[in-house]
Structure formats: C-alpha cells, structure tokens
Design an enzyme around this catalytic site. Structure first.
Site: not given
Ligand code: NAP
Ligand code: G4F
Length: 347
Positions: A13, A85, A130, A132, A154, A158
């Site tokens: 993001d 983020l 999130t 979650e 997690y 959050k």
């Molecule tokens: P991501 O790809 O895992 O990116 C997370 C970023 O945070 C990475 O750049 C990571 O650094 C950095 N980070 C981790 N630990 C840190 C620390 N201790 N200090 C400073 N930076 C740190 O996650 P994303 O999918 O972009 O998500 C962005 C945000 O939205 C997160 O807070 C996530 O929990 C939240 N969120 C995501 C989703 C989703 O579906 N993607 C949905 C709801 C909420 P590195 O690059 O060095 O690893």
């Molecule tokens: O892709 P996931 O790991 O995403 P999850 O757990 O929904 O979390 C992501 O979305 C959240 C927003 O709702 C964010 F807050 C969070 O930071 C993250 O970006 O898993 C999705 C589903 C789960 O039910 C998991 O058990 O897929 C299932 N799954 C099945 N096999 C797997 C796998 N997940 C992962 N990561 N790897 C597998 O092999």
C-alpha cells in the site's frame, strides 16, 4: 507543495500511495527499515532524479519501535498528512510473534500519534485499520457500526491502534481517521499472502518452474479488492471537512478455492478436486497431475471463515467506488506473475 509522511512506504500500500501522492505533486517522506539485503523494488521506479513524477520522494530510516526517531521526524518535517501503514501485517505470523506484532502495530501507532500531538497537532492522520477487527462477526455484511470481535494477536493490536486514533481525535481534536479496509491485493502484494501465493505459484507451475501449490484453509472467504483503489480511499479520507472512520470494501465474497480455480483457468488448466479435508488434492484434468495439496502448517490456530464489507458510507460521503472487482483482479495478478515466470524461465 503539500508534504506527507508514509510509514511502511516500502510495502504494497505504501508504494501505491506514494505513487498517487507524487502524481499529485506532494513531497512524500517515507520511512524505511534498515535490512541486510536491499529490497526496494516497489518504490525504486519513482525514487530519484529520473522518476518522472511531479512530486518528490525523500526516504528516512526509521522503525515504529523507535520513539525518538519518530519524534525527530515529526519535528523536522511537520507534514500536512501522515499515513500510518507500517505494520507486521501477516495475521498467521502474528500467532508466532504476538509481542512484536503488538509493539509495532499497537504501540507504534501510539508513538506516532503522540509525536504528532507534540510537534504537528494540525497534521491529518490516517490509520491503517482492518476488517480483521470484526473477527468472526455477528452480522454480515460489516459496516462502521458492526461490533469488533478481533481473534488474532494482529487484530487485537490493530484494535488498540483503532481506539487510540479515535481517542486522539476526541481528546485533542486531532484530524485522525481509521480506514477499515478489507483485503486488497495487487501484483505488489507480499508473496506469503494467499492471493499472491496462488497467482505466483500457478504461473510458475504453468512455466514448468515448480510442481505443486501447497495451501491451507481453502474454504476461507474474503472480500478482495485492488490496492490502488484502496489507497485512493485513504487520500480521500484526509481531504474531508471532518475526520471520520470508513469501511472500504467491494461487497463481493469469494473463497480461496474459487481463487485457485480462477488462477488455473487463466493458464488454461481445469482443476478437479479429489479427497477430503487435509487429504484433498487438486488435479490437472488434462494431465492427471496433483497440482494442489493441503499442507496443515498453513492452518491457523483460529481463522476467520468469512468477512464481507459494506462501503455505503464511503460511497456516499467520499464518492469512493472500487474500479476493479474479483475477476479483473485475478487477471491483473495472473498477467504480472505469468510474465515474471516466463522471464525467470529464460534466465
Ligand atoms: P505490507 O506490504 O506488509 O507493508 C507493511 C510495511 O510496513 C512494509 O513496508 C514494512 O517494511 C513496514 N514495517 C513493518 N514493520 C515495521 C517496523 N517495525 N517499522 C517500520 N516499518 C515497518 O502491508 P500492506 O498490505 O501494504 O498493508 C499496509 C497497512 O494496511 C498495514 O498496516 C496492514 O496491516 C494494513 N491493512 C492491510 C490490508 C490488506 O489487505 N493489504 C487490509 C487492511 C489493513 P519492509 O518493507 O521493510 O518489510
Ligand atoms: O491472505 P491472507 O494471509 O490474508 P488475511 O489473513 O485475511 O489478512 C490480510 O487481510 C487483512 C484485511 O482483512 C489485513 F488486515 C492483513 O494485514 C492482511 O493483509 O489469508 C486469507 C485467508 C485466511 O483465511 C487464510 O487462512 O486465506 C487462508 N489461507 C489458506 N491457505 C492462507 C493460505 N493464507 C496464507 N497467507 N497462506 C496460505 O497458504
């Protein structure tokens, strides 16, 4: 020139948001971690002199665990907008690292809010909340009014960050918003989230680079959107008259199994399922090869069966709409991963 700070700029993001803000002419200050191997592939294209964007990207080393570092940055930049983020964002891994996930995701948010309160209280704050938070929710779809029932380290961390954001808004009058974002994906998605793991592995199977996709809970259902649509919503939340919290989602529900079938269909493979529970396999109907197997190590101690969002408030008040839904999302991710797998085969 407007200034924004993005924590987690090197993530999925963070990179799309930086691109969006740079396109709007912002000076973007991104916080990056020091790592032993240099991996900035997501932000490299728009960093430096030849980036071809109207704004400017400045990178700062930092960490959500380092309070002084965050305070110094807020004092020095005093930005117009702060997007928090950064996070240990993997739900499954948070069961292995609950304390670290809490420090970064919960206390890290507090450290940042407090630094803003002391040095730039007029800055606008976005918190990456999130779906979650809803856990195994009482109602479906979920809205801003749905009760939170977080069920992973997690999500609990959050939830603390969510309420701290509300608390700083109510107590100190800060412009602080929670975006309650449902899952959003892209070709820049981390490789151990389920969507990207599937599209990357299926593309590699099709290119002959690997044999099988090992997966966990295939019955899990999610509301999957496209990350560039979702960072647009983050920016919109900080451009309103009044700070508020918003659900961002597509309103469509699909299972992991469906995602696997769609990804294989993209490369012309039809999957037939055989067996039950952990012994279930996905078979390539034309070759008879076992191309999908269950590996119980990917099961979580507790999982969320299904989350589905209702983004009516964001539609109404922000004028936000998702442009990409599930079918197109899978195509976009498959296109990118097929191309990458073909290049890897030629190396
Ligand atoms: P991501 O790809 O895992 O990116 C997370 C970023 O945070 C990475 O750049 C990571 O650094 C950095 N980070 C981790 N630990 C840190 C620390 N201790 N200090 C400073 N930076 C740190 O996650 P994303 O999918 O972009 O998500 C962005 C945000 O939205 C997160 O807070 C996530 O929990 C939240 N969120 C995501 C989703 C989703 O579906 N993607 C949905 C709801 C909420 P590195 O690059 O060095 O690893
Ligand atoms: O892709 P996931 O790991 O995403 P999850 O757990 O929904 O979390 C992501 O979305 C959240 C927003 O709702 C964010 F807050 C969070 O930071 C993250 O970006 O898993 C999705 C589903 C789960 O039910 C998991 O058990 O897929 C299932 N799954 C099945 N096999 C797997 C796998 N997940 C992962 N990561 N790897 C597998 O092999």
């Amino acid at each position: 020139m407007k200034q924004a700070v993005i924590t987690g700029v090197n993530g999925q993001d963070g990179s799309y948001l930086a691109e969006l803000l740079l396109g709007k002419g912002y000076e973007v200050h991104g916080i990056v971690r020091r790592t032993s191997s240099f991996s900035r592939g997501r932000i490299d294209p728009f960093y430096g002199a030849n980036a071809g964007v109207s704004g400017k990207l400045v990178l700062h080393y930092g960490d959500m665990g380092d309070e002084k570092n965050l305070r110094k940055l807020m004092e020095k930049v005093r930005p117009d907008e702060v997007y928090n983020l950064a996070s240990q964002s993997h739900v499954g891994i948070s069961f292995d690292m609950p304390e670290y996930s809490t420090d970064v995701n919960a206390l890290g948010t507090l450290r940042l809010l407090d630094a803003m309160h002391d040095y730039c209280p007029k800055s606008r704050f976005y918190q990456a909340s999130t779906s979650e938070l809803f856990g195994s929710a009482d109602e479906s779809p979920q809205t801003e009014q749905t009760r939170f029932k977080p069920n992973s380290p997690y999500a609990v961390a959050k939830l603390y960050a969510y309420w701290m954001t509300v608390n700083y808004r109510q107590t100190y009058g800060m412009y602080a918003c929670n975006g309650i974002l449902f899952n959003h994906e892209s070709p820049r998605r981390g490789e151990n989230f389920v969507t990207r793991k599937i599209t990357q592995t299926v593309a590699r199977i099709a290119a002959g680079l690997t044999d099988c996709l090992y997966i966990g809970n295939m019955e899990a259902r999610r509301d999957w959107g496209y990350a560039p649509d979702y960072v647009r919503a983050m920016w919109l939340m900080l451009q309103q008259e009044k700070a508020d919290d918003f659900v961002i989602a597509t309103g469509e529900l699909h299972s992991v199994r469906e995602l696997i079938e769609k990804a294989f269909a993209y490369v012309g493979t039809k999957i037939e399922w055989e067996g039950k529970a952990a012994a279930e396999c996905g078979i390539d109907s034309s070759t008879g090869k076992h191309v999908v197997k269950i590996d119980p190590k990917y099961y979580r101690p507790i999982d969320i069966d299904s989350v589905l969002g209702d983004a009516s408030k964001a539609r109404r008040e922000l004028g936000w709409e998702p442009e990409v839904k599930f079918d197109r999302l899978v195509e976009i991710m498959m296109e990118a991963d097929v191309q990458a797998a073909q290049s890897a085969r030629q190396d």
